[in-house]
Design a protein around this motif. Structure first.
Motif, mmCIF file in Angstrom:
data_model
loop_
_atom_site.group_PDB
_atom_site.id
_atom_site.type_symbol
_atom_site.label_atom_id
_atom_site.label_comp_id
_atom_site.label_asym_id
_atom_site.label_seq_id
_atom_site.Cartn_x
_atom_site.Cartn_y
_atom_site.Cartn_z
ATOM 1 N N SER A 72 23.844 -24.826 23.848
ATOM 2 C CA SER A 72 23.120 -25.680 24.820
ATOM 3 C C SER A 72 23.825 -26.860 24.157
ATOM 4 N N LEU A 73 24.587 -27.079 23.928
ATOM 5 C CA LEU A 73 25.281 -28.839 23.397
ATOM 6 C C LEU A 73 25.565 -29.871 24.000
ATOM 7 N N THR A 74 25.412 -29.604 25.699
ATOM 8 C CA THR A 74 26.610 -29.988 26.464
ATOM 9 C C THR A 74 25.833 -31.588 25.871
ATOM 10 N N GLY A 75 24.781 -31.953 25.264
ATOM 11 C CA GLY A 75 23.941 -33.658 25.071
ATOM 12 C C GLY A 75 24.842 -34.231 24.279
ATOM 13 N N LEU A 76 26.070 -33.053 23.124
ATOM 14 C CA LEU A 76 26.872 -33.810 22.388
ATOM 15 C C LEU A 76 27.771 -34.746 22.892
ATOM 16 N N TRP A 77 27.638 -34.298 24.594
ATOM 17 C CA TRP A 77 29.108 -35.777 24.796
ATOM 18 C C TRP A 77 28.117 -36.078 26.048
ATOM 19 N N ILE A 105 25.925 -21.477 5.940
ATOM 20 C CA ILE A 105 25.445 -21.656 6.670
ATOM 21 C C ILE A 105 24.033 -20.513 7.561
ATOM 22 N N LEU A 106 24.149 -19.434 6.551
ATOM 23 C CA LEU A 106 23.377 -18.704 6.202
ATOM 24 C C LEU A 106 21.704 -19.055 6.194
ATOM 25 N N ASP A 107 21.982 -19.696 4.632
ATOM 26 C CA ASP A 107 21.846 -20.061 4.047
ATOM 27 C C ASP A 107 20.661 -21.596 4.518
ATOM 28 N N HIS A 108 21.230 -22.444 4.636
ATOM 29 C CA HIS A 108 20.979 -24.020 4.672
ATOM 30 C C HIS A 108 20.804 -24.435 6.387
ATOM 31 N N GLY A 109 21.672 -23.384 7.107
ATOM 32 C CA GLY A 109 21.129 -24.488 8.728
ATOM 33 C C GLY A 109 21.846 -25.318 8.512
ATOM 34 N N ILE A 110 21.015 -26.080 9.564
ATOM 35 C CA ILE A 110 21.853 -27.212 9.636
ATOM 36 C C ILE A 110 21.996 -28.097 8.733
ATOM 37 N N GLU A 111 21.572 -27.917 7.236
ATOM 38 C CA GLU A 111 22.214 -28.571 6.231
ATOM 39 C C GLU A 111 23.083 -28.612 5.715
ATOM 40 N N ALA A 112 23.546 -27.376 6.384
ATOM 41 C CA ALA A 112 25.210 -26.989 5.296
ATOM 42 C C ALA A 112 25.916 -27.622 5.853
ATOM 43 N N ARG A 113 26.791 -27.605 4.886
ATOM 44 C CA ARG A 113 28.320 -28.794 4.844
ATOM 45 C C ARG A 113 28.742 -28.674 6.572
ATOM 46 N N SER A 165 19.079 -18.203 22.348
ATOM 47 C CA SER A 165 19.086 -18.447 20.782
ATOM 48 C C SER A 165 19.175 -19.667 20.520
ATOM 49 N N SER A 166 20.294 -20.221 21.526
ATOM 50 C CA SER A 166 20.225 -21.445 20.745
ATOM 51 C C SER A 166 19.214 -22.828 21.028
ATOM 52 N N ALA A 167 19.018 -23.274 22.319
ATOM 53 C CA ALA A 167 17.775 -24.053 22.659
ATOM 54 C C ALA A 167 16.836 -25.042 21.784
ATOM 55 N N PRO A 168 16.666 -23.843 20.420
ATOM 56 C CA PRO A 168 15.074 -24.056 19.976
ATOM 57 C C PRO A 168 16.213 -25.321 18.667
ATOM 58 N N GLY A 169 17.545 -24.709 18.749
ATOM 59 C CA GLY A 169 17.768 -25.104 17.571
ATOM 60 C C GLY A 169 18.507 -26.339 17.823
ATOM 61 N N TRP A 170 18.619 -27.178 19.615
ATOM 62 C CA TRP A 170 19.464 -28.547 19.199
ATOM 63 C C TRP A 170 18.379 -29.546 19.478
ATOM 64 N N PRO A 171 17.201 -30.042 18.871
ATOM 65 C CA PRO A 171 16.927 -31.137 18.373
ATOM 66 C C PRO A 171 17.275 -32.094 17.539
ATOM 67 N N ALA A 172 16.988 -30.806 16.366
ATOM 68 C CA ALA A 172 17.775 -30.792 14.599
ATOM 69 C C ALA A 172 19.149 -31.524 15.076
ATOM 70 N N VAL A 173 19.771 -30.755 15.637
ATOM 71 C CA VAL A 173 21.169 -31.039 15.931
ATOM 72 C C VAL A 173 21.426 -32.762 16.238
ATOM 73 N N ARG A 174 20.751 -32.886 17.820
ATOM 74 C CA ARG A 174 20.572 -34.206 17.709
ATOM 75 C C ARG A 174 20.782 -35.423 17.170
ATOM 76 N N SER A 175 19.044 -35.216 16.351
ATOM 77 C CA SER A 175 19.213 -36.592 15.551
ATOM 78 C C SER A 175 20.101 -36.006 14.443
#
Ligand SMILES: N[C@@H](CCC(=O)N[C@@H](CS)C(=O)NCC(=O)O)C(=O)O
Length: 269
Positions: A204-209, A147-155, A248-258
């Motif tokens: 910042s992941l409430t959008g998941l549901w 997760i540290l090395d690959h971020g959102i692309e980590a398996r 810390s987390s809000a900037p990561g939401w758009p990539a997770v959402r996509s």
């Protein structure tokens, strides 16, 4: 005497606290500081060899694993039951709690990605290395590096989203019969998930549901409105901690959402 070894924001510890609050069972709490590594102190490892919270000690008997602890509390303290009396009803609750054990890993993956990773990437490599080397389990260390090395692309991240999408869809279906996950009564099926949903909210992941599952959104609001939520979860998380998670987390939401939307489409959920 009932003692709980726990930590303020730890989701599995909050799971046990929620059951204690729902059942109105008094206990003596021992708060561990997980960042300081209290969980690896020899005296604590003698109670919980996995070096994790929670641990329950009841009249000298030691219990570990949050799901086992919650079921034990319901069994040992019959007032305010959190499982139906009939075998079929209990089996239905157990099916949920069994699955919920696998959801903890997804919470952990997203906490690493959106909370710990941004802070660790800002530190020198040697410090990162030392932090991860301190984790005793090689599989957990490998997941951290991934997760540290690959971020959102980590398996582990796409695996977590697939598991969550399936779980949320199944919850939505169960709640259509509802009003609670295992039917008419609020039960261990519900308590087992509330602190996980709260962590996703902090991340910042409430959008998941909320963007897809209206019954689930309503279910979590109803869980939050129960007095046990403030006692067991809200009161242990300061506004400063909530802010730190959000920043810390809000900037990561758009990539997770996509990524989530891509996966939902592939899964036809
Ligand atoms: N399966 C265990 C998991 C417990 C667990 O992983 N607890 C985390 C907090 S939610 C912990 O203590 N982590 C400390 C660490 O990883 O060093 C349970 O349900 O009790």
């Amino acid at each position: 005497m009932l003692e709980l070894y726990h930590a303020d924001t730890a989701v599995c510890a909050a799971k046990a606290r929620l059951v204690l609050a729902e059942k109105q069972i008094p206990y003596q709490g021992h708060l561990l500081n997980l960042s300081r590594g209290d969980q690896f102190a020899p005296a604590y490892l003698a109670l919980n060899p996995n070096g994790v919270v929670p641990t329950l000690v009841h009249d000298g008997a030691v219990l570990i694993e949050s799901t086992v602890i919650c079921a034990y509390l319901d069994e040992a303290f019959p007032a305010h039951p959190l499982r139906p009396a009939d075998p079929l009803g209990r089996a239905r609750v157990q099916l949920w709690t069994k699955r919920e054990d696998t959801i903890h890993d997804t919470v952990n993956s997203f906490t690493n990605l959106l909370f710990f990773r941004p802070a660790l990437l800002a530190r020198p490599l040697a410090e990162r290395q030392a932090r991860i080397d301190a984790i005793p389990d090689p599989n957990r260390r490998a997941k951290w590096w991934d997760i540290l090395d690959h971020g959102i692309e980590a398996r582990p991240i796409s695996e977590a989203l697939v598991r969550l999408a399936r779980h949320f869809a199944d919850m939505e279906q169960a709640l259509a019969a509802g009003p609670w996950l295992a039917g008419a009564h609020f039960s261990l099926a519900d308590t087992g998930l509330v602190s996980f949903f709260n962590r996703f909210t902090l991340l910042s992941l409430t959008g998941l549901w909320s963007e897809r599952f209206p019954l689930l959104t309503d279910w979590f609001a109803r869980c939050q409105a129960r007095p046990s939520f403030a006692v067991a979860i809200g009161d242990f998380i300061s506004p400063a901690v909530v802010d730190t998670y959000a920043t810390s987390s809000a900037p990561g939401w758009p990539a997770v959402r996509s990524l989530y939307h891509d996966l939902l489409e592939q899964m036809k959920v």
